[in-house]
Motif scaffolding. Structure first.
Motif, mmCIF file in Angstrom:
data_model
loop_
_atom_site.group_PDB
_atom_site.id
_atom_site.type_symbol
_atom_site.label_atom_id
_atom_site.label_comp_id
_atom_site.label_asym_id
_atom_site.label_seq_id
_atom_site.Cartn_x
_atom_site.Cartn_y
_atom_site.Cartn_z
ATOM 1 N N ILE A 178 0.591 -1.026 -0.041
ATOM 2 C CA ILE A 178 -0.076 0.121 -0.264
ATOM 3 C C ILE A 178 0.985 1.068 0.281
ATOM 4 O O ILE A 178 0.516 2.067 -0.797
ATOM 5 C CB ILE A 178 -1.320 -0.546 1.118
ATOM 6 C CG1 ILE A 178 -2.018 -1.474 1.226
ATOM 7 C CG2 ILE A 178 -1.617 1.405 1.215
ATOM 8 C CD1 ILE A 178 -3.073 -1.280 2.305
ATOM 9 N N THR A 179 2.166 1.234 0.225
ATOM 10 C CA THR A 179 2.859 2.646 1.093
ATOM 11 C C THR A 179 3.671 2.737 -0.727
ATOM 12 O O THR A 179 4.457 3.650 -0.523
ATOM 13 C CB THR A 179 3.281 2.920 2.124
ATOM 14 O OG1 THR A 179 4.577 1.250 1.828
ATOM 15 C CG2 THR A 179 2.690 2.440 3.266
ATOM 16 N N GLY A 180 4.021 1.435 -0.587
ATOM 17 C CA GLY A 180 4.803 1.658 -1.869
ATOM 18 C C GLY A 180 6.507 1.890 -1.429
ATOM 19 O O GLY A 180 7.704 2.684 -2.129
ATOM 20 N N SER A 181 6.627 1.788 0.066
ATOM 21 C CA SER A 181 7.894 2.293 0.854
ATOM 22 C C SER A 181 8.785 1.030 1.644
ATOM 23 O O SER A 181 7.879 0.169 1.896
ATOM 24 C CB SER A 181 7.606 3.467 1.811
ATOM 25 O OG SER A 181 8.624 3.679 3.104
ATOM 26 N N LYS A 182 9.792 1.533 2.194
ATOM 27 C CA LYS A 182 10.255 0.179 2.834
ATOM 28 C C LYS A 182 10.028 0.716 4.817
ATOM 29 O O LYS A 182 10.520 1.880 5.466
ATOM 30 C CB LYS A 182 12.022 0.097 2.794
ATOM 31 C CG LYS A 182 12.257 1.149 2.699
ATOM 32 C CD LYS A 182 13.636 0.713 1.892
ATOM 33 C CE LYS A 182 14.926 1.896 2.409
ATOM 34 N NZ LYS A 182 16.828 1.715 1.688
ATOM 35 N N VAL A 183 10.824 -0.712 5.048
ATOM 36 C CA VAL A 183 10.951 -0.100 6.858
ATOM 37 C C VAL A 183 12.295 0.321 7.274
ATOM 38 O O VAL A 183 13.024 -0.594 6.805
ATOM 39 C CB VAL A 183 10.241 -1.279 7.750
ATOM 40 C CG1 VAL A 183 10.339 -0.755 9.212
ATOM 41 C CG2 VAL A 183 8.476 -1.502 7.377
ATOM 42 N N VAL A 184 12.643 1.857 7.946
ATOM 43 C CA VAL A 184 13.457 2.087 8.343
ATOM 44 C C VAL A 184 13.764 2.133 9.891
ATOM 45 O O VAL A 184 15.063 1.940 10.254
ATOM 46 C CB VAL A 184 13.935 3.500 8.108
ATOM 47 C CG1 VAL A 184 13.846 3.806 6.995
ATOM 48 C CG2 VAL A 184 13.109 4.420 8.395
ATOM 49 N N GLY A 204 3.777 -4.667 17.614
ATOM 50 C CA GLY A 204 4.975 -4.363 16.759
ATOM 51 C C GLY A 204 4.374 -2.423 16.490
ATOM 52 O O GLY A 204 3.559 -2.235 15.875
ATOM 53 N N LEU A 205 5.483 -1.772 15.686
ATOM 54 C CA LEU A 205 5.256 -0.534 15.536
ATOM 55 C C LEU A 205 6.873 -0.707 14.690
ATOM 56 O O LEU A 205 8.397 -0.944 14.771
ATOM 57 C CB LEU A 205 5.628 0.397 16.248
ATOM 58 C CG LEU A 205 4.558 1.048 17.712
ATOM 59 C CD1 LEU A 205 5.524 1.892 18.917
ATOM 60 C CD2 LEU A 205 4.280 1.370 17.075
ATOM 61 N N LEU A 206 6.349 0.182 13.734
ATOM 62 C CA LEU A 206 7.206 -0.049 12.371
ATOM 63 C C LEU A 206 7.000 2.048 11.922
ATOM 64 O O LEU A 206 6.120 2.305 11.768
ATOM 65 C CB LEU A 206 6.733 -0.477 10.703
ATOM 66 C CG LEU A 206 6.484 -1.977 11.946
ATOM 67 C CD1 LEU A 206 5.919 -2.673 10.108
ATOM 68 C CD2 LEU A 206 7.296 -2.640 11.505
ATOM 69 N N ARG A 207 8.151 2.278 11.605
ATOM 70 C CA ARG A 207 8.602 3.508 10.328
ATOM 71 C C ARG A 207 8.382 3.218 9.217
ATOM 72 O O ARG A 207 9.805 2.912 8.727
ATOM 73 C CB ARG A 207 8.903 4.416 11.665
ATOM 74 C CG ARG A 207 9.889 5.830 10.546
ATOM 75 C CD ARG A 207 8.118 6.734 10.947
ATOM 76 N NE ARG A 207 8.263 7.680 12.233
ATOM 77 C CZ ARG A 207 7.858 8.996 12.684
ATOM 78 N NH1 ARG A 207 7.032 8.683 10.963
ATOM 79 N NH2 ARG A 207 7.744 8.870 12.893
ATOM 80 N N PHE A 208 7.834 3.816 8.180
ATOM 81 C CA PHE A 208 8.225 3.342 7.041
ATOM 82 C C PHE A 208 9.761 4.595 6.557
ATOM 83 O O PHE A 208 9.265 6.089 6.753
ATOM 84 C CB PHE A 208 7.249 3.411 5.951
ATOM 85 C CG PHE A 208 6.571 2.510 6.503
ATOM 86 C CD1 PHE A 208 6.429 0.682 5.470
ATOM 87 C CD2 PHE A 208 5.577 2.043 7.202
ATOM 88 C CE1 PHE A 208 6.159 -0.039 4.966
ATOM 89 C CE2 PHE A 208 4.766 1.111 7.238
ATOM 90 C CZ PHE A 208 5.237 -0.493 6.383
ATOM 91 N N GLU A 209 10.219 4.514 5.331
ATOM 92 C CA GLU A 209 11.341 5.703 5.062
ATOM 93 C C GLU A 209 10.412 7.149 4.349
ATOM 94 O O GLU A 209 10.917 7.976 5.076
ATOM 95 C CB GLU A 209 11.739 5.230 3.579
ATOM 96 C CG GLU A 209 13.008 6.075 3.132
ATOM 97 C CD GLU A 209 14.001 4.765 1.664
ATOM 98 O OE1 GLU A 209 14.761 5.120 2.189
ATOM 99 O OE2 GLU A 209 12.935 5.024 1.499
ATOM 100 N N SER A 210 8.810 6.937 4.156
ATOM 101 C CA SER A 210 7.674 7.599 3.813
ATOM 102 C C SER A 210 7.388 8.497 4.664
ATOM 103 O O SER A 210 6.870 9.378 4.738
ATOM 104 C CB SER A 210 7.313 7.730 2.421
ATOM 105 O OG SER A 210 6.620 6.293 2.242
ATOM 106 N N THR A 329 16.664 -0.228 12.909
ATOM 107 C CA THR A 329 17.045 0.711 12.559
ATOM 108 C C THR A 329 17.868 -0.234 10.960
ATOM 109 O O THR A 329 19.652 -0.880 12.020
ATOM 110 C CB THR A 329 17.428 2.674 12.904
ATOM 111 O OG1 THR A 329 19.188 1.631 13.197
ATOM 112 C CG2 THR A 329 17.041 3.054 14.159
ATOM 113 N N HIS A 330 18.202 1.124 10.032
ATOM 114 C CA HIS A 330 18.201 0.260 8.845
ATOM 115 C C HIS A 330 19.062 2.214 8.465
ATOM 116 O O HIS A 330 17.599 3.198 7.915
ATOM 117 C CB HIS A 330 17.089 -0.291 8.053
ATOM 118 C CG HIS A 330 17.074 -1.736 8.628
ATOM 119 N ND1 HIS A 330 18.670 -2.708 8.620
ATOM 120 C CD2 HIS A 330 16.500 -2.241 8.914
ATOM 121 C CE1 HIS A 330 17.739 -3.660 8.961
ATOM 122 N NE2 HIS A 330 16.881 -3.767 9.069
#
Length: 330
Positions: A178-184, A204-210, A329-330
Motif C-alpha cells: 500500500i505504501t510503496g515504501s520500506k521500513v527503516v 509491533g511498531l514500524l516507521r516507513f521511509e516515507s 534501525t536501517h
C-alpha cells in the motif's frame, strides 16, 4: 496453451492449493507429493498422480510450475531443488527462515531463468487491492498510519515458526504494497504463552521511509478471530475486513473534497461513512491465476522474491527487537 502444475506439501495449506490449482484456466494440475500417506490419501479424489518423494515426482511428471507448501525450514532446499530443474516456483510465505536462505532462492531463480513468486496472500485480497488503488489515485492524500489487527486461537499444527513469521508477514507485506515504501525502524514487544518454542503474541511498531507509522497487533491467544487493516490519512480512514472483504471509508469531515494541496491539512473531524461494494474473490484463486499468468506471459511475478525478502527482513527485525527490547534501525 496450458502448463502443467504440481503441489509439493499436501498438509492443511497444501490441500487448499490442490483444490484451487485444479481449477485454474491455462493450467492443468497433474501431481502432488507429501511424505505422509494420510495426506496423500486425502487427495485421491482429484485424480492426480501422488508421490511420497517430490524429486521422483518432478523427474517423472516434469511439470512447468510447482507450488510449495512445505514447512518454512524446508523452503530454501526444496525451492532451489525445483528451480534447478527449470521449473517455476510459487512458495508459501514467509519466503524462508533467514535472509541468507532467501538470497539463495532469489539467486537460483535468476541463474536458471525461472519465476519465483511468494505467496503473500493479502496482496490478492480485493479489499487490500481496492485500498491500494484509491491510495494511488490520491483519494486519501498522505498516509499517516496503517494498523493491522490479526487475532486468532492458537493453531497447534504450527510448530516450526512463531506468530511473527507465520502471521505478521501478511500485514508487513500488505503495508509495503500500500505504501510503496520500506521500513527503516522497528520495535516490538512479544510474549510466549502457549507455543512450545516461539512467540505467540506481537505488539509491533514500524516507521516507513516515507513517514508512515505501522502498528501490528498479532496474536494466537485470542478466542475471537479477527483480520482487519485500517489506513489513516489526510482524507479519512479506510477499514478493511480481510475475512469478509468489506471496505469502509470514513471521510474526514474537515477536508474539502475539491481539495487543495496537502499543506492545508488542519486535523480531522467526523464525516460520512461509506461502505464500498467490492466483488468478492478468493485471494488464493487470484494468487494462482497471477502465478500462471506471469509464467504464460513471461512477466514479473506479482510478489517477487525480493518482495518476500523485504517482508522477511522486517519480521526478523521484529523478532530481534522483541528478544532484545531494542529499536532496530536501517
Amino acid at each position: 496453451m496450458s502448463i502443467r502444475s504440481c503441489v509439493i506439501g499436501l498438509g492443511s495449506m497444501g490441500k487448499n492449493h490442490v483444490r484451487v490449482a485444479s481449477e485454474i484456466p491455462g493450467s492443468t494440475l497433474v501431481a502432488g507429493s507429501d511424505p505422509s500417506e494420510k495426506n496423500r490419501a486425502a487427495l485421491g479424489r482429484y485424480g492426480i498422480e501422488l508421490f511420497e518423494d517430490y524429486r521422483v515426482m518432478l523427474d517423472k511428471v516434469k511439470p512447468d510450475i510447482a507450488t510449495l507448501a512445505v514447512p518454512t525450514e524446508l523452503h530454501k532446499e526444496v525451492a532451489c531443488d525445483v528451480m534447478a530443474r527449470g521449473i517455476h516456483v510459487m512458495v508459501e510465505k514467509p519466503i524462508a527462515k533467514t535472509l541468507a536462505e532467501a538470497d539463495a532462492m532469489i539467486e537460483t531463480a535468476a541463474r536458471y531463468k525461472v519465476k519465483l513468486m511468494v505467496g503473500h496472500l493479502e496482496r490478492f485480497n480485493p479489499a487490500v487491492q481496492e485500498i491500494r488503488r484509491r491510495v494511488l489515485e490520491g483519494e486519501l492524500g498522505r498516509i499517516f498510519q496503517l494498523h493491522a489487527r490479526r487475532l486468532s486461537p492458537f493453531p497447534a499444527r504450527i510448530q516450526d515458526v512463531g506468530v511473527i513469521l507465520d502471521l505478521a508477514t501478511h500485514d508487513i507485506d500488505a503495508m509495503h504494497f500500500i505504501t510503496g515504501s520500506k521500513v527503516v525502524r522497528a520495535f516490538a514487544e512479544v510474549a510466549q504463552k502457549a507455543h512450545k518454542s516461539c512467540e505467540d503474541m506481537l505488539s509491533g511498531l514500524l516507521r516507513f521511509e516515507s513517514g508512515e507509522i505501522g502498528v501490528l497487533d498479532v496474536t494466537w491467544l485470542s478466542p475471537w478471530k479477527l483480520r482487519e487493516l485500517s489506513v489513516v490519512g489526510e482524507g479519512g480512514m479506510y477499514v478493511a475486513d480481510y475475512l469478509s472483504q468489506d471496505l469502509r471509508w470514513y471521510k474526514n469531515g474537515a477536508v474539502n473534497y475539491t481539495w487543495e494541496p496537502a499543506t492545508h491539512f488542519s486535523g480531522a473531524v467526523e464525516g460520512d461513512m461509506i461502505k464500498t461494494y467490492i466483488p468478492k474473490k478468493e485471494p488464493l484463486r487470484v494468487e494462482h491465476e497471477a502465478f500462471v499468468k506471469c509464467v504464460l506471459e513471461n512477466t514479473a511475478a506479482a510478489v517477487t522474491g525480493e518482495d518476500g525478502r523485504a517482508a522477511l527482513s522486517v519480521a526478523l527485525d521484529l523478532m530481534q527487537a522483541g528478544r532484545e527490547s531494542s529499536l532496530i534501525t536501517h
